[in-house]
Design a protein around this motif. Structure first.
Motif, PDB file in Angstrom:
ATOM      1  N   UNK A 287      10.993  -1.275  13.082  1.00 58.49           N
ATOM      2  CA  UNK A 287      11.317  -2.376  12.165  1.00 58.49           C
ATOM      3  C   UNK A 287      10.049  -2.941  11.544  1.00 58.49           C
ATOM      4  N   UNK A 288       9.236  -3.620  12.316  1.00 58.88           N
ATOM      5  CA  UNK A 288       7.893  -4.061  11.903  1.00 58.88           C
ATOM      6  C   UNK A 288       7.061  -4.120  13.179  1.00 58.88           C
TER       7      UNK A 288
ATOM      8  N   UNK B 184      -3.785  -5.806   8.237  1.00 55.03           N
ATOM      9  CA  UNK B 184      -4.046  -6.444   6.943  1.00 55.03           C
ATOM     10  C   UNK B 184      -3.406  -7.832   6.955  1.00 55.03           C
TER      11      UNK B 184
ATOM     12  N   UNK C 233       1.464 -16.439   9.286  1.00 50.34           N
ATOM     13  CA  UNK C 233       1.105 -15.231   8.548  1.00 50.34           C
ATOM     14  C   UNK C 233       1.752 -13.985   9.111  1.00 50.34           C
ATOM     15  N   UNK C 234       1.263 -12.832   8.654  1.00 51.46           N
ATOM     16  CA  UNK C 234       1.805 -11.543   9.076  1.00 51.46           C
ATOM     17  C   UNK C 234       0.707 -10.504   8.967  1.00 51.46           C
TER      18      UNK C 234
ATOM     19  N   UNK D 232       0.816  -1.221   0.000  1.00 51.35           N
ATOM     20  CA  UNK D 232       0.000   0.000   0.000  1.00 51.35           C
ATOM     21  C   UNK D 232       0.849   1.270   0.000  1.00 51.35           C
TER      22      UNK D 232
ATOM     23  N   UNK E 171      -4.617  -1.924   3.692  1.00 47.16           N
ATOM     24  CA  UNK E 171      -4.515  -1.747   2.239  1.00 47.16           C
ATOM     25  C   UNK E 171      -4.860  -0.332   1.805  1.00 47.16           C
TER      26      UNK E 171
ATOM     27  N   UNK F  54       8.123 -14.275   5.967  1.00 49.19           N
ATOM     28  CA  UNK F  54       6.762 -14.590   5.507  1.00 49.19           C
ATOM     29  C   UNK F  54       6.365 -13.628   4.383  1.00 49.19           C
TER      30      UNK F  54
ATOM     31  N   UNK G  65       4.926 -12.656  14.797  1.00 50.82           N
ATOM     32  CA  UNK G  65       6.374 -12.430  14.735  1.00 50.82           C
ATOM     33  C   UNK G  65       7.135 -13.495  15.528  1.00 50.82           C
TER      34      UNK G  65
ATOM     35  N   UNK H 280      -2.009 -11.272   6.123  1.00 53.53           N
ATOM     36  CA  UNK H 280      -1.440 -11.903   4.936  1.00 53.53           C
ATOM     37  C   UNK H 280      -0.897 -13.271   5.300  1.00 53.53           C
TER      38      UNK H 280
ATOM     39  N   UNK I 162       0.062  -6.761   7.908  1.00 48.46           N
ATOM     40  CA  UNK I 162       0.715  -5.733   7.097  1.00 48.46           C
ATOM     41  C   UNK I 162      -0.053  -4.425   7.188  1.00 48.46           C
ATOM     42  N   UNK I 163       0.560  -3.368   6.635  1.00 49.25           N
ATOM     43  CA  UNK I 163      -0.112  -2.075   6.587  1.00 49.25           C
ATOM     44  C   UNK I 163      -1.499  -2.219   5.946  1.00 49.25           C
TER      45      UNK I 163
END
Lengths: 85, 218
Positions: B58-59, B147, B101-102, A16, B107, A67, B95, B149, B104-105
Motif C-alpha cells: 500500500x505505502x 523523499x 508529512x510523508x 517520480x 525523486x 497528506x 503514517x 514531503x 515518498x519515493x
C-alpha cells in the motif's frame, strides 16, 4: 457491489514514477505525451448496503494518505461488472 | 536505560537496533511483536526499526501503522517516553500521525545506499545533544522512499520550531529542504531516514551514530 477506489497523488506532489514512465514512453518514440501521473486502483467487493460514511472512513484511515494523496470512489453494481479475458 | 524494539513482519534492522541499544546501555531491549497490545512499564525509549514492514504494501509503513501495538506506542509517546523511528520506523511514525508529512519515493527513483553527510541541529532534542553544532556527521542511509514531503506551511512550522534536527549536506533523495530527520513539537519523538544503529563501531566504517544513543543515557 464493487467499489473502485482511485488513489492519486495530489497536484504539486512530485511523482517520480510518473516521470519515469513519461521518459520511457518518449524513449519508445511516442509523441505528444505532455505529462504522466501514476496512481493506484483498489477494488473492493462489499455488501450492497454498506454505509457511505464507512467507505469514506476506509479511504481516510488506510487506503489513501491524505497528506499526499487524493482518492475517488466509484460504485459499480454487480450486474455492471463484466469479466474481461 | 529500559528500551523496547518493535518488530513487524518485514522489519530487518530490529536486531541491529537491539545490538546498538545493548552496546550503549548494557541492557537488552525488550523485543515487542507488533501484535502485542501492551508495552512494558517504565520504558525510557521505544525504537521502531528499519526494514520493509509488510513488504511496503500500500505505502511504506501504512500497514504497520495500523498494528495492535500502535495505540500503546501513542500513549507512551504522549506521556513523554522517547520514541526513535529509523528509516521504515520514520515512515511508520508519519503514517501513525505522530510526526507530520510523508516519505515518498526518492525523486531519482533509485534506491539510495551510501554514507550520508548530515548537518545536525543539536540543541532541540536530547537525541542530538551529544553532537557539536558545526560538525558534519556521517551516517549510512539505505532507502527507496526517503523523499520527505510536507505542505509548505508545515515545513515552515518545522523550521520555525527548530524541529528539523538532521539535514542532508547534499540532497540525495529529493527531500523538501534537505530534511533527513524531524522531531515532534515536544522533542521526544524523532524520525530519521539515516541509520545510526549502523554507525556504532569502527568496523562499521564510522561511529557517528553512537552518540545519538549515548545522549539518551543522560
Amino acid at each position: 457491489m464493487k467499489l473502485k477506489i482511485y488513489v492519486t497523488l495530489k497536484n504539486g506532489v512530485l511523482d517520480p514514477q510518473g516521470k519515469a514512465i513519461h521518459h520511457a514512453l518518449e524513449s519508445l518514440d511516442f509523441k505528444g505525451v505532455q505529462d504522466v501521473r501514476a496512481g493506484k486502483l483498489i477494488e473492493l467487493t462489499v455488501d450492497d448496503n454498506i454505509a457511505d460514511a464507512d467507505i469514506e472512513a476506509m479511504c481516510e484511515k488506510l487506503l489513501a494518505n491524505t497528506v499526499i494523496e487524493n482518492y475517488a470512489i466509484e460504485k459499480v453494481a454487480d450486474s455492471a461488472v463484466q469479466e474481461t479475458a | 536505560m529500559k528500551s523496547a524494539v518493535i518488530v513487524f513482519p518485514g522489519s530487518n534492522c530490529d536486531r541491529d537496533m537491539a545490538v546498538a541499544l545493548e552496546m550503549v546501555s548494557g541492557n537488552k531491549p525488550h523485543m515487542i511483536w507488533h501484535g502485542e497490545s501492551g508495552l512494558p512499564d517504565g520504558l525510557d525509549l521505544i525504537a521502531i526499526p528499519g526494514g520493509f514492514s509488510y513488504g511496503d504494501y500500500l505505502r511504506s509503513g501504512a500497514m504497520a501503522a495500523r498494528s495492535n501495538i500502535v495505540p500503546s506506542i501513542r500513549d507512551a509517546a504522549n506521556t513523554g517516553v522517547r520514541v526513535l523511528g529509523v528509516c521504515n520506523g520514520f515512515q511508520i511514525l508519519t503514517e501513525i500521525g505522530l510526526l507530520p508529512g510523508a516519505l515518498m519515493r526518492n525523486s531519482q527513483i533509485n534506491f539510495v545506499c551510501k554514507d550520508a553527510p548530515l548537518e545536525v541541529a543539536p540543541n532541540r532534542t536530547q537525541f542530538t545533544a551529544a553532537y557539536p553544532a558545526e560538525e558534519l556527521i556521517s551516517i549510512p542511509v539505505a532507502h527507496h522512499d526517503g523523499n520527505y514531503f510536507a505542505a509548505e506551511d508545515e515545513l515552515d512550522r518545522l523550521e520555525d520550531e527548530e524541529r528539523v534536527v538532521f539535514r542532508y549536506a547534499e540532497n540525495i533523495n529529493g527531500s523538501a529542504r534537505n530534511i533527513a530527520g524531524i522531531t515532534n513539537a515536544e522533542g521526544n519523538i524523532l524520525g530519521m531516514m539515516p541509520h545510526p544503529e549502523r554507525a556504532m563501531d569502527s568496523k562499521h566504517g564510522g561511529t557517528d551514530g553512537r552518540r545519538l544513543f549515548e545522549a539518551l543515557l543522560n
